[in-house]
Design a protein around this motif. Structure first.
Motif, PDB file in Angstrom:
ATOM      1  N   ARG A  60       7.189   1.121  10.982  1.00 50.50           N
ATOM      2  CA  ARG A  60       7.244   0.152  12.081  1.00 50.50           C
ATOM      3  C   ARG A  60       7.321  -1.267  11.542  1.00 50.50           C
ATOM      4  N   ARG A  88       2.356   5.892   6.725  1.00 55.21           N
ATOM      5  CA  ARG A  88       3.801   5.783   6.555  1.00 55.21           C
ATOM      6  C   ARG A  88       4.483   5.352   7.851  1.00 55.21           C
ATOM      7  N   GLU A  89       3.960   5.832   8.975  1.00 54.54           N
ATOM      8  CA  GLU A  89       4.530   5.423  10.261  1.00 54.54           C
ATOM      9  C   GLU A  89       4.295   3.935  10.504  1.00 54.54           C
TER      10      GLU A  89
END
Length: 198
Positions: free
Chosen positions: A113, A108-109
């Motif tokens: 990004r 998810r990160e």
């Protein structure tokens, strides 16, 4: 792993993670604190907490204080209990679930990004488009002034003053005089005859 719950297959880790996220609170709620903390480190701890939560919701239902969200949560917690018991029966350790959650967080990160970079690229393209449109409008306006000056042979005063100061003869001035004479029916001068031959 896939487990069978109430006659249908369920992705065990995804189901548990979804429930824990719901218990933590949604994005539009207060995010400075967890809505429903679930302490513990083992499957047994999770099972105990889910059972405790079920008892609290059941009491609210009996007292008529439960809302639709709590009733749905009661059903989901029952499904989560079945998942936990199935994982325990299969001998799947808690660290496998934690590793799955870590991988989900990382994914998810990465996606966040990517979305940020995409938004930055979109904003850069919009700025470039705006700059291009400004430059285009300026170029069109300049060309319009050139076309108007060419058609009328108008010479701005600053140019006339500069030419007079340096004793320069401007071609536009001669063309304008020739056009003026032609419009008035006057005989064409040498400059006009030369200009027409060109």
């Amino acid at each position: 792993p896939v487990v069978l719950v109430q006659g249908h297959e369920v992705q065990a880790f995804e189901a548990l993670e979804d429930l824990l996220e719901e218990l933590a609170g949604s994005a539009d709620q207060r995010h400075d604190m967890i809505q429903h903390p679930v302490p513990g480190r083992t499957w047994a701890d999770l099972e105990t907490e889910l059972q405790h939560m079920q008892k609290c919701i059941s009491r609210n239902i009996e007292d008529g204080r439960a809302n639709l969200v709590e009733e749905a949560l009661l059903e989901r917690s029952e499904e989560a209990l079945s998942v936990v018991r199935e994982l325990v029966a299969r001998g799947i350790e808690e660290r496998a679930f934690l590793a799955s959650m870590d991988a989900g967080f990382a994914a998810r990160e990465d996606y966040a990004r990517y979305m940020r970079r995409t938004q930055e690229a979109v904003e850069s393209i919009r700025r470039a488009q705006a700059a291009y449109h400004r430059e285009l409008h300026e170029s069109v306006a300049t060309l319009a002034r050139v076309a108007r000056a060419t058609r009328c042979c108008d010479i701005p005063e600053p140019f006339l003053a500069a030419a007079a100061k340096s004793s320069e003869r401007l071609a536009f001035a001669g063309i304008r005089r020739a056009r003026t004479r032609a419009s008035q029916g006057a005989p064409a001068g040498a400059f006009e005859r030369t200009w027409r031959l060109k």
